[in-house]
Design a protein around this motif. Structure first.
Motif, PDB file in Angstrom:
ATOM      1  N   ALA A 277      27.207  21.913  17.345  1.00 37.68           N
ATOM      2  CA  ALA A 277      27.786  21.149  16.248  1.00 37.68           C
ATOM      3  C   ALA A 277      29.190  20.704  16.630  1.00 37.68           C
ATOM      4  O   ALA A 277      29.921  21.428  17.311  1.00 37.68           O
ATOM      5  N   VAL A 278      29.551  19.496  16.196  1.00 36.44           N
ATOM      6  CA  VAL A 278      30.883  18.934  16.443  1.00 36.44           C
ATOM      7  C   VAL A 278      31.459  18.495  15.107  1.00 36.44           C
ATOM      8  O   VAL A 278      30.765  17.866  14.297  1.00 36.44           O
ATOM      9  N   ALA A 279      32.716  18.813  14.855  1.00 33.30           N
ATOM     10  CA  ALA A 279      33.390  18.433  13.604  1.00 33.30           C
ATOM     11  C   ALA A 279      34.602  17.565  13.916  1.00 33.30           C
ATOM     12  O   ALA A 279      35.366  17.855  14.857  1.00 33.30           O
ATOM     13  N   GLY A 280      34.770  16.497  13.136  1.00 33.19           N
ATOM     14  CA  GLY A 280      35.949  15.661  13.274  1.00 33.19           C
ATOM     15  C   GLY A 280      37.157  16.315  12.631  1.00 33.19           C
ATOM     16  O   GLY A 280      37.058  16.868  11.531  1.00 33.19           O
ATOM     17  N   LEU A 281      38.304  16.243  13.305  1.00 30.38           N
ATOM     18  CA  LEU A 281      39.516  16.888  12.812  1.00 30.38           C
ATOM     19  C   LEU A 281      40.492  15.917  12.150  1.00 30.38           C
ATOM     20  O   LEU A 281      41.480  16.343  11.561  1.00 30.38           O
ATOM     21  N   ASN A 282      40.212  14.615  12.256  1.00 30.98           N
ATOM     22  CA  ASN A 282      41.051  13.636  11.574  1.00 30.98           C
ATOM     23  C   ASN A 282      40.175  12.482  11.096  1.00 30.98           C
ATOM     24  O   ASN A 282      38.979  12.419  11.379  1.00 30.98           O
ATOM     25  N   ARG A 283      40.763  11.556  10.342  1.00 29.39           N
ATOM     26  CA  ARG A 283      39.992  10.480   9.714  1.00 29.39           C
ATOM     27  C   ARG A 283      39.376   9.537  10.733  1.00 29.39           C
ATOM     28  O   ARG A 283      38.295   8.958  10.488  1.00 29.39           O
ATOM     29  N   ALA A 284      40.009   9.356  11.874  1.00 32.91           N
ATOM     30  CA  ALA A 284      39.486   8.432  12.873  1.00 32.91           C
ATOM     31  C   ALA A 284      38.219   8.947  13.543  1.00 32.91           C
ATOM     32  O   ALA A 284      37.439   8.171  14.096  1.00 32.91           O
ATOM     33  N   ALA A 285      37.986  10.249  13.501  1.00 30.80           N
ATOM     34  CA  ALA A 285      36.837  10.849  14.179  1.00 30.80           C
ATOM     35  C   ALA A 285      35.621  10.886  13.259  1.00 30.80           C
ATOM     36  O   ALA A 285      35.760  10.976  12.029  1.00 30.80           O
ATOM     37  N   PRO A 286      34.411  10.837  13.826  1.00 36.51           N
ATOM     38  CA  PRO A 286      33.209  11.047  13.015  1.00 36.51           C
ATOM     39  C   PRO A 286      33.273  12.407  12.319  1.00 36.51           C
ATOM     40  O   PRO A 286      33.850  13.356  12.845  1.00 36.51           O
ATOM     41  N   ASP A 287      32.647  12.506  11.146  1.00 39.78           N
ATOM     42  CA  ASP A 287      32.754  13.732  10.349  1.00 39.78           C
ATOM     43  C   ASP A 287      32.046  14.911  11.004  1.00 39.78           C
ATOM     44  O   ASP A 287      32.603  16.009  11.099  1.00 39.78           O
TER      45      ASP A 287
END
Length: 264
Positions: free
Chosen positions: A243-253
């Motif tokens: 699993a990968v999580a975005g850490l800021n708004r520019a990144a995918p969720d």
């Protein structure tokens, strides 16, 4: 500097291509890659059975599903491998939050051609470093394919902190295709990860990535965090989930994936 790199690659290519046995080291799972190479006369087929990414922005929500995204590595010498990757099918569903209009596209992805030359410890033990240049061929179409050719260089490195802990770094510089499919721009990223061997057959990896994209249509900096598990079902077979999580708004969720790797 470039002359020294070329000299090292030539020396590596000249090394005897004997079929030494080594532990299987797939490039997946995770955000980074591995510096180890496949032994000569061996082939590794590494496939993301399913990969789903959600990008929920203020004006639109995008769901991307990739099926059968496959990466093949062929051992040429003791420290050099050839690589080819392809996404046979991807589906992108985008919903405009203002108009509620939905656009869906199913496409094949682009082909990636590359090679990896290990400079130190091709089995990935102790301190291991490699250079991995690649190019993307525009076989697919947008939004799954990029629409034009691209290129880049990846420099992965790992270091064994102990018998159970391994520190990893993956640096990458790209000539990436512009968002509108015409021309290229500069992009670069850095991944730092820590692998923990939970048992003889099970390992867990946590990673962080910063990615800078200089697209003329909008420059962005993404922060990502990842966690993954890899299970060696057999000496030549690995199953993984991550699993990968975005850490800021520019990144995918969020991104979720399930994969399998097999050595022949």
């Amino acid at each position: 500097m470039m002359r020294w790199v070329l000299a090292i690659l030539l020396l590596s290519a000249a090394s005897p291509a004997f079929a030494e046995e080594r532990d299987y080291c797939p490039t997946r799972p995770g955000l980074g890659t591995t510096p180890c190479t496949i032994a000569p006369k061996r082939v590794s087929v590494e496939t993301a059975l399913v990969d789903w990414t959600l990008d929920d922005q203020p004006d639109a929500r995008s769901d991307t599903v990739l099926i059968g995204n496959t990466f093949v590595r062929v051992g040429l010498t003791n420290s050099i491998e050839a690589q080819i990757g392809w996404t046979p099918y991807g589906n992108v569903r985008t919903r405009d939050k203002n108009t509620q209009a939905i656009d869906t596209a199913g496409r094949a992805g682009d082909v990636t051609l590359g090679m990896k030359a290990n400079l130190l410890n091709p089995d990935g033990s102790k301190l291991s470093i490699a250079v991995q240049p690649f190019a993307t061929v525009p076989v697919g179409r947008a939004p799954v394919g990029a629409g034009d050719w691209g290129a880049g260089v990846v420099v992965p490195a790992t270091y064994d902190l102990s018998e159970t802990l391994n520190l990893a770094s993956t640096s990458e510089i790209d000539a990436k295709v512009d968002e509108d499919g015409s021309g290229r721009h500069f992009a670069y990223s850095e991944v730092i990860g820590l692998e923990v061997k939970l048992s003889k057959t099970l390992s867990a990896t946590i990673e962080g990535q910063v990615l800078r994209d200089e697209d003329p249509g909008g420059r962005t900096t993404q922060g990502l965090a990842s966690a993954s598990l890899a299970w060696s079902a057999q000496d030549d077979l690995q199953l993984d989930v991550g699993a990968v999580a975005g850490l800021n708004r520019a990144a995918p969720d969020v991104e979720l994936y399930l994969g399998v790797s097999r050595r022949f």
